[in-house]
Design a protein around this motif. Structure first.
Motif, PDB file in Angstrom:
ATOM      1  N   HIS A 299     -23.153 -81.295  -2.795  1.00  0.00           N
ATOM      2  CA  HIS A 299     -23.914 -81.459  -4.023  1.00  0.00           C
ATOM      3  C   HIS A 299     -23.566 -80.379  -5.051  1.00  0.00           C
ATOM      4  CE1 HIS A 299     -27.175 -82.634  -6.643  1.00  0.00           C
ATOM      5  NE2 HIS A 299     -27.618 -81.381  -6.655  1.00  0.00           N
ATOM      6  N   LYS A 300     -23.298 -79.130  -4.626  1.00  0.00           N
ATOM      7  CA  LYS A 300     -23.014 -78.057  -5.580  1.00  0.00           C
ATOM      8  C   LYS A 300     -21.677 -78.292  -6.291  1.00  0.00           C
ATOM      9  CE  LYS A 300     -21.052 -74.940  -2.068  1.00  0.00           C
ATOM     10  NZ  LYS A 300     -21.206 -73.628  -1.395  1.00  0.00           N
ATOM     11  N   PHE A 301     -20.729 -78.897  -5.592  1.00  0.00           N
ATOM     12  CA  PHE A 301     -19.450 -79.216  -6.228  1.00  0.00           C
ATOM     13  C   PHE A 301     -19.611 -80.375  -7.214  1.00  0.00           C
ATOM     14  CE2 PHE A 301     -18.330 -77.200  -2.218  1.00  0.00           C
ATOM     15  CZ  PHE A 301     -17.348 -76.302  -2.601  1.00  0.00           C
ATOM     16  N   LEU A 302     -20.339 -81.409  -6.796  1.00  0.00           N
ATOM     17  CA  LEU A 302     -20.529 -82.570  -7.667  1.00  0.00           C
ATOM     18  C   LEU A 302     -21.372 -82.209  -8.887  1.00  0.00           C
ATOM     19  CD1 LEU A 302     -21.205 -85.324  -4.961  1.00  0.00           C
ATOM     20  CD2 LEU A 302     -19.034 -84.656  -6.028  1.00  0.00           C
ATOM     21  N   LEU A 303     -22.352 -81.312  -8.708  1.00  0.00           N
ATOM     22  CA  LEU A 303     -23.170 -80.877  -9.833  1.00  0.00           C
ATOM     23  C   LEU A 303     -22.334 -80.092 -10.840  1.00  0.00           C
ATOM     24  CD1 LEU A 303     -25.961 -80.675 -11.115  1.00  0.00           C
ATOM     25  CD2 LEU A 303     -26.358 -78.588  -9.775  1.00  0.00           C
ATOM     26  N   ALA A 304     -21.417 -79.249 -10.334  1.00  0.00           N
ATOM     27  CA  ALA A 304     -20.533 -78.486 -11.234  1.00  0.00           C
ATOM     28  C   ALA A 304     -19.645 -79.439 -12.035  1.00  0.00           C
ATOM     29  CB  ALA A 304     -19.689 -77.513 -10.439  1.00  0.00           C
ATOM     30  N   GLY A 305     -19.138 -80.510 -11.402  1.00  0.00           N
ATOM     31  CA  GLY A 305     -18.319 -81.484 -12.097  1.00  0.00           C
ATOM     32  C   GLY A 305     -19.098 -82.222 -13.162  1.00  0.00           C
ATOM     33  N   ALA A 306     -20.362 -82.573 -12.843  1.00  0.00           N
ATOM     34  CA  ALA A 306     -21.195 -83.270 -13.818  1.00  0.00           C
ATOM     35  C   ALA A 306     -21.489 -82.389 -15.026  1.00  0.00           C
ATOM     36  CB  ALA A 306     -22.501 -83.724 -13.158  1.00  0.00           C
ATOM     37  N   ASN A 307     -21.768 -81.097 -14.796  1.00  0.00           N
ATOM     38  CA  ASN A 307     -22.026 -80.174 -15.899  1.00  0.00           C
ATOM     39  C   ASN A 307     -20.792 -79.991 -16.776  1.00  0.00           C
ATOM     40  OD1 ASN A 307     -24.653 -79.766 -15.040  1.00  0.00           O
ATOM     41  ND2 ASN A 307     -24.143 -77.980 -13.799  1.00  0.00           N
ATOM     42  N   GLN A 308     -19.619 -79.901 -16.143  1.00  0.00           N
ATOM     43  CA  GLN A 308     -18.381 -79.752 -16.893  1.00  0.00           C
ATOM     44  C   GLN A 308     -18.105 -80.975 -17.751  1.00  0.00           C
ATOM     45  OE1 GLN A 308     -14.934 -79.110 -14.438  1.00  0.00           O
ATOM     46  NE2 GLN A 308     -13.687 -78.365 -16.144  1.00  0.00           N
ATOM     47  N   ALA A 309     -18.346 -82.160 -17.195  1.00  0.00           N
ATOM     48  CA  ALA A 309     -18.132 -83.380 -17.963  1.00  0.00           C
ATOM     49  C   ALA A 309     -19.099 -83.469 -19.135  1.00  0.00           C
ATOM     50  CB  ALA A 309     -18.295 -84.593 -17.046  1.00  0.00           C
ATOM     51  N   ARG A 310     -20.317 -83.004 -18.947  1.00  0.00           N
ATOM     52  CA  ARG A 310     -21.313 -83.050 -20.018  1.00  0.00           C
ATOM     53  C   ARG A 310     -20.921 -82.093 -21.149  1.00  0.00           C
ATOM     54  NH1 ARG A 310     -25.201 -82.167 -17.146  1.00  0.00           N
ATOM     55  NH2 ARG A 310     -25.574 -79.937 -17.493  1.00  0.00           N
ATOM     56  N   LEU A 311     -20.414 -80.907 -20.797  1.00  0.00           N
ATOM     57  CA  LEU A 311     -19.989 -79.953 -21.824  1.00  0.00           C
ATOM     58  C   LEU A 311     -18.757 -80.455 -22.579  1.00  0.00           C
ATOM     59  CD1 LEU A 311     -20.421 -76.580 -19.880  1.00  0.00           C
ATOM     60  CD2 LEU A 311     -21.861 -77.469 -21.725  1.00  0.00           C
ATOM     61  N   ALA A 312     -17.849 -81.110 -21.850  1.00  0.00           N
ATOM     62  CA  ALA A 312     -16.638 -81.605 -22.488  1.00  0.00           C
ATOM     63  C   ALA A 312     -16.928 -82.730 -23.472  1.00  0.00           C
ATOM     64  CB  ALA A 312     -15.643 -82.081 -21.425  1.00  0.00           C
ATOM     65  N   SER A 313     -18.008 -83.484 -23.232  1.00  0.00           N
ATOM     66  CA  SER A 313     -18.340 -84.617 -24.109  1.00  0.00           C
ATOM     67  C   SER A 313     -19.034 -84.188 -25.386  1.00  0.00           C
ATOM     68  CB  SER A 313     -19.243 -85.597 -23.353  1.00  0.00           C
ATOM     69  OG  SER A 313     -20.493 -84.982 -23.000  1.00  0.00           O
ATOM     70  N   LYS A 314     -19.458 -82.918 -25.451  1.00  0.00           N
ATOM     71  CA  LYS A 314     -20.185 -82.470 -26.651  1.00  0.00           C
ATOM     72  C   LYS A 314     -19.210 -82.155 -27.771  1.00  0.00           C
ATOM     73  CE  LYS A 314     -24.251 -80.527 -24.326  1.00  0.00           C
ATOM     74  NZ  LYS A 314     -25.070 -79.335 -24.084  1.00  0.00           N
TER      75      LYS A 314
END
Length: 314
Positions: A299-314
């Motif tokens: 979960h900690k790896f998948l959460l880091a990926g989700a946060n990175q994708a959210r920042l990249a979309s901004k």
């Protein structure tokens, strides 16, 4: 110093004594006479140049032209040297611009935020005192070119180091399992201790379960090399992908495996389908992340990926 004078008209020999003072006065008088004759000769030549005989006039003109030719030759040699240095610096700057654009892309900096092809804005107050500003001499300009060339080379070396570091980080980030392997919105079972669905006893669950219908595509959580693709009594149809740095991901209970041992996979590639093989109560994917053989919470790896994708979309 004593000088004795002898002459038939003299009844007695006469002597003259010269001191150091007399000698110094004589030397000064000789130098003054030479300077005076030189000045008169220069004045005479300058004022009567047109009336001088042709050979004499050509001799003086040739001497003057020789000085001008030497000066012109000196200027041409220095200009050629500086032009060559400027050409070298232009080539270095072009390489530095290309390197900067690559580093800019690796760092994720947008061209609108920093453009290497545009000159930065510059300005300042004009000096009130004209004596505070002056033209550069030839030697000062050459020293400035040498300093700029050295500075460009040093910055190019620094940018190469930065590019290598960013490239290494980029590769490492692509090998981290931060992409969700199944497109579902919830987990059927999380990482940690739970009641075993078969024995009812407390047991360690070393992964995350993603419940989905049989045949749902399973994607690689990161790029790597397939090291295991086989049937396991507990995990059923199982695949393991090595991501380097002693990190692997495990995909279990699949209905079919699409990759073989030794295959290179990329992040998000379709590698298997959801199934219920092995020790399973229904269709799902059992997903594990292990570092040096020790199970980690995916979960900690998948959460880091989700946060990175959210920042990249901004």
């Amino acid at each position: 110093m004593q000088i004795i004078l002898l002459h038939p008209r003299f009844t007695h020999a006469k002597s003259v004594t010269l001191t150091h003072r007399h000698l110094m006065l004589g030397v000064v008088a000789f130098v003054a006479a030479v300077l005076l004759m030189t000045s008169l000769l220069f004045y005479f030549i300058s004022s009567h140049a047109a009336s001088l005989p042709a050979p004499l006039r050509d001799m003086f003109a040739g001497a003057a032209q020789g000085d001008e030719a030497q000066k012109e030759k000196f200027l041409k040699e220095n200009l050629a040297l500086m032009a060559r240095r400027v050409g070298e610096m232009q080539a270095q700057l072009m390489r530095l611009d290309a390197l900067g654009e690559r580093v800019q892309g690796l760092a994720g900096v947008k061209p609108t935020e920093f453009n290497f092809k545009e000159l930065p804005g510059r300005g300042g107050v004009e000096p009130m005192d004209s004596t505070s500003s002056r033209d550069l001499t030839m030697s000062e300009f050459k020293a400035l070119l040498d300093a700029m060339s050295h500075d460009v080379e040093r910055r190019a070396d620094y940018m190469n180091v930065v590019e290598s570091t960013l490239m290494s980080d980029k590769i490492k980030s692509k090998l981290l399992p931060t992409s969700q392997p199944v497109n579902v919105s919830y987990n059927a079972s999380t990482f940690g201790r739970r009641l075993d669905p078969f024995s009812g006893r407390s047991a360690m669950h070393e992964g995350i379960d993603f419940a989905a219908p049989i045949g749902t595509p399973i994607m690689a959580a990161a790029g790597g090399v397939v090291t295991v693709a086989e049937f396991h009594p507990q995990y059923g149809n199982m695949m393991e992908i090595d991501h380097g740095n002693d990190m692997i991901t495990r995909y279990a209970h699949t209905s079919r495996l699409l990759m073989h041992v030794g295959d290179i996979v990329r992040r998000g590639q379709h590698i298997a389908d959801i199934g219920t093989t092995g020790r399973s109560t229904g269709p799902h994917l059992h997903f594990e992340v292990r570092i040096k053989g020790v199970a980690q919470d995916p979960h900690k790896f998948l959460l880091a990926g989700a946060n990175q994708a959210r920042l990249a979309s901004k």
